[in-house]
Design a protein around this motif. Structure first.
Motif, PDB file in Angstrom:
ATOM      1  N   CYS A 219      25.665  57.273 -71.482  1.00 42.93           N
ATOM      2  CA  CYS A 219      26.496  56.399 -71.988  1.00 42.93           C
ATOM      3  C   CYS A 219      27.548  57.395 -72.576  1.00 42.93           C
ATOM      4  CB  CYS A 219      25.749  56.091 -73.320  1.00 42.93           C
ATOM      5  SG  CYS A 219      25.412  57.226 -74.658  1.00 42.93           S
ATOM      6  N   SER A 220      28.640  57.705 -72.296  1.00 46.00           N
ATOM      7  CA  SER A 220      30.048  58.487 -72.740  1.00 46.00           C
ATOM      8  C   SER A 220      31.057  57.872 -73.104  1.00 46.00           C
ATOM      9  CB  SER A 220      30.288  58.894 -71.810  1.00 46.00           C
ATOM     10  OG  SER A 220      31.223  57.990 -70.275  1.00 46.00           O
ATOM     11  N   ALA A 221      32.124  58.004 -73.335  1.00 43.86           N
ATOM     12  CA  ALA A 221      32.510  57.703 -74.160  1.00 43.86           C
ATOM     13  C   ALA A 221      34.104  56.709 -73.559  1.00 43.86           C
ATOM     14  CB  ALA A 221      33.853  57.994 -75.386  1.00 43.86           C
ATOM     15  N   GLU A 222      33.800  58.035 -72.251  1.00 42.10           N
ATOM     16  CA  GLU A 222      34.501  56.626 -71.368  1.00 42.10           C
ATOM     17  C   GLU A 222      34.130  55.370 -70.373  1.00 42.10           C
ATOM     18  OE1 GLU A 222      37.543  57.230 -69.648  1.00 42.10           O
ATOM     19  OE2 GLU A 222      37.540  58.878 -71.254  1.00 42.10           O
TER      20      GLU A 222
ATOM     21  N   LYS B 226      34.178  52.916 -72.957  1.00 41.98           N
ATOM     22  CA  LYS B 226      35.455  52.459 -72.814  1.00 41.98           C
ATOM     23  C   LYS B 226      35.249  51.302 -71.580  1.00 41.98           C
ATOM     24  CE  LYS B 226      38.498  56.004 -75.071  1.00 41.98           C
ATOM     25  NZ  LYS B 226      39.098  57.163 -74.936  1.00 41.98           N
TER      26      LYS B 226
ATOM     27  N   THR C 152      33.837  50.630 -83.458  1.00 39.58           N
ATOM     28  CA  THR C 152      32.412  51.329 -83.271  1.00 39.58           C
ATOM     29  C   THR C 152      31.344  51.077 -82.668  1.00 39.58           C
ATOM     30  OG1 THR C 152      32.638  52.611 -85.709  1.00 39.58           O
ATOM     31  CG2 THR C 152      30.698  52.822 -84.627  1.00 39.58           C
TER      32      THR C 152
ATOM     33  N   TYR D  88      30.235  55.352 -81.180  1.00 37.90           N
ATOM     34  CA  TYR D  88      31.246  55.644 -81.085  1.00 37.90           C
ATOM     35  C   TYR D  88      32.489  55.136 -81.919  1.00 37.90           C
ATOM     36  CZ  TYR D  88      28.426  57.640 -76.541  1.00 37.90           C
ATOM     37  OH  TYR D  88      27.330  58.655 -75.962  1.00 37.90           O
ATOM     38  N   SER D  89      33.521  55.676 -82.168  1.00 34.14           N
ATOM     39  CA  SER D  89      34.847  55.316 -82.429  1.00 34.14           C
ATOM     40  C   SER D  89      35.705  55.208 -81.619  1.00 34.14           C
ATOM     41  CB  SER D  89      34.694  55.449 -83.996  1.00 34.14           C
ATOM     42  OG  SER D  89      33.143  55.454 -84.932  1.00 34.14           O
ATOM     43  N   PHE D  90      36.650  54.102 -82.111  1.00 33.60           N
ATOM     44  CA  PHE D  90      37.747  54.049 -81.015  1.00 33.60           C
ATOM     45  C   PHE D  90      38.691  53.665 -82.214  1.00 33.60           C
ATOM     46  CE2 PHE D  90      34.481  53.265 -78.133  1.00 33.60           C
ATOM     47  CZ  PHE D  90      34.556  53.878 -77.620  1.00 33.60           C
TER      48      PHE D  90
ATOM     49  N   GLU E 296      43.356  54.058 -79.237  1.00 30.32           N
ATOM     50  CA  GLU E 296      42.548  54.166 -77.279  1.00 30.32           C
ATOM     51  C   GLU E 296      41.739  52.564 -76.870  1.00 30.32           C
ATOM     52  OE1 GLU E 296      39.546  57.943 -79.284  1.00 30.32           O
ATOM     53  OE2 GLU E 296      39.814  56.197 -80.592  1.00 30.32           O
TER      54      GLU E 296
END
Length: 178
Positions: free
Chosen positions: A129-132, A135, A157, A167-169, A173
């Motif tokens: 997993c990753s923020a990208e 997203k 989140t 992960y919080s946006f 974003e």
């Protein structure tokens, strides 16, 4: 004995997550409901139901080390080619207690067969997993729902169900994902 390890003694309910990754392939993750307290039976049942591959798992433990072996019937093989798991378990337990190398262990377990040792890999925890990546999935939730959540909670989140990373946006974003 590890072959009858009681998961439910410490995990009253939950899921087992297994990740399979072949050479040059993307990982495949399976979520398995914990329906028995026996880890060996839990994994064997998964392969029987989901993969339709007859599978036996053996565990052994000696001097603070645990060992496991997964045996599967090869494509095209019939039940007559199956292994005697009681005999293999006895050899496996004895050989691991003697700290036998993997190559020697497999040669002893399958003394009448030709044994090929493939590249060995240590077990490790790994989540891709990753923020990208998160997203990229936000549009699936819908812009309206994402923005409503931000209005209510201040941020959106998302919790990765595999590694439990959060992960919080912020609003900007999230808007950039649509």
């Amino acid at each position: 004995e590890l072959n009858t390890i009681d998961l439910l003694a410490t995990l009253p309910s939950g899921q087992l997550i297994m990740t399979f990754q072949g050479e040059g392939r993307d990982p495949l993750q399976s979520i398995i409901p914990v329906e028995t307290s026996n880890l060996r039976i839990l994994i064997e049942n998964y392969f029987t139901r989901s993969e339709q591959i007859p599978t036996r798992i053996l565990f052994a433990h000696h001097q603070q080390r645990s060992y496991g072996i997964l045996l599967q019937r090869l494509p095209g093989a019939t039940a007559e080619h199956d292994f005697d798991s009681t005999k293999i378990q006895a050899v496996f337990s004895r050989q691991t207690a003697n700290n036998t190398s993997v190559a020697d262990l497999l040669t002893n377990l399958f003394s009448t067969d030709t044994v090929s040792i493939l590249e060995q890999h240590s077990l490790r925890f790994d989540c891709g997993c990753s923020a990208e990546k998160i997203k990229n999935f936000l549009p699936l939730f819908g812009k309206k729902d994402c923005l409503e959540t931000i209005e209510e909670e201040g941020v959106l989140t998302i919790n990765c169900e595999f590694c439990n990373k959060k992960y919080s946006f912020k609003r900007e974003e999230v808007l950039g994902c649509f």
